[in-house]
Design a protein around this motif. Structure first.
Motif, short mmCIF file in Angstrom:
data_model
loop_
_atom_site.label_atom_id
_atom_site.label_comp_id
_atom_site.label_asym_id
_atom_site.label_seq_id
_atom_site.Cartn_x
_atom_site.Cartn_y
_atom_site.Cartn_z
N MET A 196 25.66 24.71 -26.26
CA MET A 196 26.64 25.70 -25.96
C MET A 196 27.31 25.32 -24.64
O MET A 196 26.67 24.72 -23.78
CB MET A 196 25.95 27.07 -25.85
CG MET A 196 26.84 28.19 -25.42
SD MET A 196 25.98 29.77 -25.29
CE MET A 196 25.87 30.21 -27.00
N GLN A 197 28.58 25.68 -24.48
CA GLN A 197 29.30 25.38 -23.26
C GLN A 197 29.58 26.65 -22.47
O GLN A 197 29.67 27.74 -23.04
CB GLN A 197 30.62 24.70 -23.58
CG GLN A 197 30.46 23.36 -24.23
CD GLN A 197 31.80 22.72 -24.51
OE1 GLN A 197 32.83 23.16 -24.04
NE2 GLN A 197 31.78 21.65 -25.28
N ALA A 198 29.70 26.51 -21.16
CA ALA A 198 30.00 27.62 -20.27
C ALA A 198 30.65 27.07 -19.01
O ALA A 198 30.74 25.86 -18.83
CB ALA A 198 28.74 28.39 -19.92
N THR A 199 31.07 27.97 -18.14
CA THR A 199 31.68 27.61 -16.87
C THR A 199 30.84 28.18 -15.74
O THR A 199 30.43 29.34 -15.79
CB THR A 199 33.12 28.17 -16.78
OG1 THR A 199 33.87 27.65 -17.87
CG2 THR A 199 33.78 27.77 -15.47
N SER A 200 30.58 27.38 -14.72
CA SER A 200 29.82 27.84 -13.57
C SER A 200 30.58 28.97 -12.89
O SER A 200 31.77 28.85 -12.61
CB SER A 200 29.61 26.68 -12.60
OG SER A 200 28.98 27.12 -11.43
N TYR A 201 29.90 30.07 -12.62
CA TYR A 201 30.54 31.24 -12.02
C TYR A 201 30.01 31.49 -10.61
O TYR A 201 30.77 31.57 -9.67
CB TYR A 201 30.33 32.44 -12.93
CG TYR A 201 31.04 33.69 -12.50
CD1 TYR A 201 32.40 33.68 -12.21
CD2 TYR A 201 30.36 34.88 -12.40
CE1 TYR A 201 33.05 34.83 -11.83
CE2 TYR A 201 31.00 36.05 -12.03
CZ TYR A 201 32.35 36.01 -11.74
OH TYR A 201 32.99 37.16 -11.36
N THR A 202 28.69 31.60 -10.48
CA THR A 202 28.07 31.76 -9.16
C THR A 202 26.88 30.83 -9.06
O THR A 202 26.29 30.44 -10.06
CB THR A 202 27.58 33.21 -8.93
OG1 THR A 202 26.53 33.50 -9.86
CG2 THR A 202 28.71 34.21 -9.07
N TYR A 203 26.53 30.48 -7.81
CA TYR A 203 25.35 29.65 -7.58
C TYR A 203 24.86 29.88 -6.15
O TYR A 203 25.65 29.84 -5.20
CB TYR A 203 25.65 28.16 -7.78
CG TYR A 203 24.49 27.28 -7.45
CD1 TYR A 203 23.34 27.30 -8.23
CD2 TYR A 203 24.51 26.45 -6.34
CE1 TYR A 203 22.25 26.50 -7.91
CE2 TYR A 203 23.43 25.65 -6.02
CZ TYR A 203 22.30 25.68 -6.82
OH TYR A 203 21.23 24.91 -6.50
N ASP A 204 23.56 30.11 -5.99
CA ASP A 204 22.92 30.27 -4.69
C ASP A 204 22.00 29.08 -4.47
O ASP A 204 20.96 28.97 -5.14
CB ASP A 204 22.13 31.57 -4.64
CG ASP A 204 21.44 31.80 -3.31
OD1 ASP A 204 21.40 30.88 -2.46
OD2 ASP A 204 20.94 32.92 -3.11
N PRO A 205 22.34 28.15 -3.57
CA PRO A 205 21.52 26.95 -3.38
C PRO A 205 20.12 27.24 -2.84
O PRO A 205 19.21 26.45 -3.05
CB PRO A 205 22.32 26.10 -2.41
CG PRO A 205 23.30 27.00 -1.78
CD PRO A 205 23.52 28.14 -2.72
N GLU A 206 19.93 28.36 -2.17
CA GLU A 206 18.60 28.69 -1.65
C GLU A 206 17.63 29.09 -2.76
O GLU A 206 16.47 28.71 -2.73
CB GLU A 206 18.70 29.79 -0.60
CG GLU A 206 19.35 29.31 0.68
CD GLU A 206 19.33 30.36 1.77
OE1 GLU A 206 18.45 31.24 1.73
OE2 GLU A 206 20.17 30.27 2.66
N THR A 207 18.12 29.85 -3.74
CA THR A 207 17.25 30.28 -4.84
C THR A 207 17.42 29.41 -6.08
O THR A 207 16.66 29.55 -7.04
CB THR A 207 17.54 31.74 -5.23
OG1 THR A 207 18.89 31.84 -5.72
CG2 THR A 207 17.33 32.67 -4.06
N ARG A 208 18.44 28.54 -6.07
CA ARG A 208 18.78 27.69 -7.22
C ARG A 208 19.03 28.51 -8.48
O ARG A 208 18.72 28.10 -9.59
CB ARG A 208 17.71 26.61 -7.45
CG ARG A 208 17.57 25.66 -6.30
CD ARG A 208 16.57 24.55 -6.51
NE ARG A 208 15.43 24.82 -7.34
CZ ARG A 208 14.32 25.44 -6.95
NH1 ARG A 208 14.21 25.88 -5.72
NH2 ARG A 208 13.31 25.62 -7.78
N SER A 209 19.59 29.69 -8.30
CA SER A 209 19.93 30.55 -9.43
C SER A 209 21.38 30.96 -9.33
O SER A 209 22.03 30.76 -8.30
CB SER A 209 19.03 31.80 -9.43
OG SER A 209 19.26 32.55 -8.26
#
Length: 67
Positions: free
Chosen positions: A1-14
């Motif tokens: 399945m494809q999607a687009t990155s919306y949010t990302y927190d590098p500290e929690t990697r979520s």
């Protein structure tokens, strides 16, 4: 399945992705780590794997979409 990155927190990697219909779907550190990525930027096209249905649906794998 494809999607687009919306949010990302590098500290929690979520973060979250947007499905092609505009539905946001969160992912956790385990899904991020499974794809072997180091960082995500908003707008990047991704390949994801999802388990479950409805409110139980969750992302289990996130990686960059390659052609």
């Amino acid at each position: 399945m494809q999607a687009t990155s919306y949010t990302y927190d590098p500290e929690t990697r979520s973060g979250s992705v947007l499905l092609d219909d505009g539905t946001p779907l969160p992912f956790d550190a385990a899904a991020f780590d499974a794809g072997g990525l180091r960082l995500l930027r908003p707008g990047q096209r991704l390949r994801i794997e999802v388990e479950g249905t409805g409110d139980e649906r969750r992302v289990t794998f996130v990686t960059l979409q390659t052609l």
